[in-house]
Motif scaffolding. Structure first.
Motif, PDB file in Angstrom:
ATOM      1  N   VAL A  26       4.765   2.039  -4.505  1.00 51.47           N
ATOM      2  CA  VAL A  26       4.553   0.837  -3.695  1.00 51.47           C
ATOM      3  C   VAL A  26       3.147   0.834  -3.094  1.00 51.47           C
ATOM      4  O   VAL A  26       2.470  -0.200  -3.079  1.00 51.47           O
ATOM      5  N   LEU A  27       2.683   1.966  -2.604  1.00 51.81           N
ATOM      6  CA  LEU A  27       1.341   2.039  -2.014  1.00 51.81           C
ATOM      7  C   LEU A  27       0.253   1.741  -3.029  1.00 51.81           C
ATOM      8  O   LEU A  27      -0.749   1.096  -2.706  1.00 51.81           O
ATOM      9  N   VAL A  28       0.410   2.187  -4.267  1.00 51.06           N
ATOM     10  CA  VAL A  28      -0.574   1.889  -5.313  1.00 51.06           C
ATOM     11  C   VAL A  28      -0.646   0.383  -5.545  1.00 51.06           C
ATOM     12  O   VAL A  28      -1.727  -0.195  -5.643  1.00 51.06           O
ATOM     13  N   PHE A  29       0.499  -0.272  -5.623  1.00 43.77           N
ATOM     14  CA  PHE A  29       0.504  -1.715  -5.835  1.00 43.77           C
ATOM     15  C   PHE A  29      -0.052  -2.474  -4.633  1.00 43.77           C
ATOM     16  O   PHE A  29      -0.741  -3.478  -4.802  1.00 43.77           O
ATOM     17  N   LEU A  30       0.207  -1.999  -3.427  1.00 46.09           N
ATOM     18  CA  LEU A  30      -0.345  -2.651  -2.240  1.00 46.09           C
ATOM     19  C   LEU A  30      -1.864  -2.547  -2.203  1.00 46.09           C
ATOM     20  O   LEU A  30      -2.549  -3.506  -1.851  1.00 46.09           O
ATOM     21  N   ASN A  31      -2.410  -1.385  -2.555  1.00 44.45           N
ATOM     22  CA  ASN A  31      -3.860  -1.214  -2.567  1.00 44.45           C
ATOM     23  C   ASN A  31      -4.491  -2.130  -3.609  1.00 44.45           C
ATOM     24  O   ASN A  31      -5.531  -2.738  -3.357  1.00 44.45           O
ATOM     25  N   SER A  32      -3.888  -2.232  -4.765  1.00 42.92           N
ATOM     26  CA  SER A  32      -4.394  -3.119  -5.814  1.00 42.92           C
ATOM     27  C   SER A  32      -4.385  -4.571  -5.338  1.00 42.92           C
ATOM     28  O   SER A  32      -5.326  -5.324  -5.588  1.00 42.92           O
ATOM     29  N   ALA A  33      -3.343  -4.967  -4.639  1.00 40.51           N
ATOM     30  CA  ALA A  33      -3.266  -6.331  -4.115  1.00 40.51           C
ATOM     31  C   ALA A  33      -4.346  -6.580  -3.065  1.00 40.51           C
ATOM     32  O   ALA A  33      -4.923  -7.667  -3.013  1.00 40.51           O
ATOM     33  N   ARG A  34      -4.639  -5.576  -2.246  1.00 41.28           N
ATOM     34  CA  ARG A  34      -5.696  -5.722  -1.231  1.00 41.28           C
ATOM     35  C   ARG A  34      -7.062  -5.933  -1.891  1.00 41.28           C
ATOM     36  O   ARG A  34      -7.847  -6.759  -1.446  1.00 41.28           O
ATOM     37  N   VAL A  35      -7.348  -5.160  -2.945  1.00 43.87           N
ATOM     38  CA  VAL A  35      -8.621  -5.302  -3.655  1.00 43.87           C
ATOM     39  C   VAL A  35      -8.728  -6.701  -4.253  1.00 43.87           C
ATOM     40  O   VAL A  35      -9.764  -7.361  -4.150  1.00 43.87           O
ATOM     41  N   LYS A  36      -7.668  -7.179  -4.872  1.00 46.45           N
ATOM     42  CA  LYS A  36      -7.687  -8.518  -5.471  1.00 46.45           C
ATOM     43  C   LYS A  36      -7.887  -9.593  -4.409  1.00 46.45           C
ATOM     44  O   LYS A  36      -8.613 -10.562  -4.633  1.00 46.45           O
ATOM     45  N   THR A  37      -7.284  -9.415  -3.255  1.00 43.47           N
ATOM     46  CA  THR A  37      -7.444 -10.385  -2.172  1.00 43.47           C
ATOM     47  C   THR A  37      -8.879 -10.407  -1.665  1.00 43.47           C
ATOM     48  O   THR A  37      -9.458 -11.481  -1.456  1.00 43.47           O
ATOM     49  N   ARG A  38      -9.475  -9.226  -1.471  1.00 42.95           N
ATOM     50  CA  ARG A  38     -10.868  -9.174  -1.008  1.00 42.95           C
ATOM     51  C   ARG A  38     -11.815  -9.774  -2.052  1.00 42.95           C
ATOM     52  O   ARG A  38     -12.746 -10.499  -1.712  1.00 42.95           O
ATOM     53  N   TYR A 128     -31.647 -16.687  -7.386  1.00 43.44           N
ATOM     54  CA  TYR A 128     -30.412 -15.947  -7.625  1.00 43.44           C
ATOM     55  C   TYR A 128     -29.742 -15.556  -6.316  1.00 43.44           C
ATOM     56  O   TYR A 128     -30.402 -15.377  -5.294  1.00 43.44           O
ATOM     57  N   ILE A 129     -28.409 -15.399  -6.386  1.00 44.48           N
ATOM     58  CA  ILE A 129     -27.638 -14.811  -5.296  1.00 44.48           C
ATOM     59  C   ILE A 129     -27.007 -13.541  -5.848  1.00 44.48           C
ATOM     60  O   ILE A 129     -26.371 -13.558  -6.899  1.00 44.48           O
ATOM     61  N   GLU A 130     -27.191 -12.439  -5.122  1.00 45.38           N
ATOM     62  CA  GLU A 130     -26.601 -11.159  -5.515  1.00 45.38           C
ATOM     63  C   GLU A 130     -25.437 -10.841  -4.578  1.00 45.38           C
ATOM     64  O   GLU A 130     -25.511 -11.123  -3.382  1.00 45.38           O
ATOM     65  N   TYR A 131     -24.391 -10.249  -5.131  1.00 45.41           N
ATOM     66  CA  TYR A 131     -23.237  -9.822  -4.338  1.00 45.41           C
ATOM     67  C   TYR A 131     -22.500  -8.729  -5.098  1.00 45.41           C
ATOM     68  O   TYR A 131     -22.785  -8.480  -6.267  1.00 45.41           O
ATOM     69  N   THR A 132     -21.568  -8.068  -4.427  1.00 46.10           N
ATOM     70  CA  THR A 132     -20.815  -7.000  -5.079  1.00 46.10           C
ATOM     71  C   THR A 132     -19.320  -7.288  -5.024  1.00 46.10           C
ATOM     72  O   THR A 132     -18.824  -7.898  -4.087  1.00 46.10           O
ATOM     73  N   MET A 133     -18.635  -6.836  -6.060  1.00 44.41           N
ATOM     74  CA  MET A 133     -17.178  -6.936  -6.164  1.00 44.41           C
ATOM     75  C   MET A 133     -16.628  -5.523  -6.281  1.00 44.41           C
ATOM     76  O   MET A 133     -17.305  -4.626  -6.772  1.00 44.41           O
ATOM     77  N   GLU A 134     -15.392  -5.349  -5.841  1.00 41.42           N
ATOM     78  CA  GLU A 134     -14.732  -4.056  -6.003  1.00 41.42           C
ATOM     79  C   GLU A 134     -14.113  -3.977  -7.396  1.00 41.42           C
ATOM     80  O   GLU A 134     -13.686  -4.985  -7.951  1.00 41.42           O
TER      81      GLU A 134
END
Length: 160
Positions: A26-38, A128-134
């Motif tokens: 469950v914790l692995v899936f929650l962390n993945s969901a947090r990354v996708k949300t950010r 250009y606009i630069e940004y970072t993604m997880e």
């Protein structure tokens, strides 16, 4: 035959092991969901900035000249030395009521949106606009190029 009330030690250990296994999944899936949300929030921020630049471009006929101007609430980490630029802020003011912010809030290595004009990326000069993604994630539609590192993706979006 005499029966004892309660559970044996083996039964208790099996139950604890199963609960531990389920909670780790469950914790692995929650962390993945947090990354996708950010990452979704970052894509929303870049879309807001692109719209603001395009709306302001209609009123001004050209994009402002600036070198590494922070166009988000804050820029932190490896890009913390980039600060706001008064010319770029004045250019965006009519069409951008509030600058977007990075949803991680400074908890990772890099964060924020940086505007540069002119900039040369892979032989193409422009604004250009630069940004970072997880990771895992993608830079979104219209991104000129991206550079993938171990824990993040550096994205470069061409405005003009």
């Amino acid at each position: 035959m005499k029966y004892r009330k309660g559970f044996t030690l083996i039964e208790l250990l099996v139950v604890v092991a199963i609960i531990g296994l389920l909670s780790s999944v469950v914790l692995v899936f929650l962390n993945s969901a947090r990354v996708k949300t950010r990452n979704s929030a970052r894509l929303s921020g870049i879309n807001t900035l692109v719209s603001a630049f395009n709306l302001s471009l209609g009123d001004n006929n050209s994009l402002p000249i600036a070198s590494h101007a922070c166009v988000s609430e804050t820029c932190y980490g490896g890009i913390a030395e980039f600060t706001a630029n008064a010319t770029v802020d004045a250019f965006l003011a009519p069409s951008l009521s509030q600058k977007p912010s990075d949803p991680a809030g400074g908890s990772r290595g890099y964060g924020g949106f940086v505007y540069t004009n002119p900039m040369n990326v892979l032989g193409v000069s422009g604004a250009y606009i630069e940004y970072t993604m997880e990771r895992p994630g993608s830079c979104g539609l219209g991104t000129q190029t991206s550079f993938i590192y171990s824990h993040l993706i550096h994205c470069v979006f061409k405005l003009d």
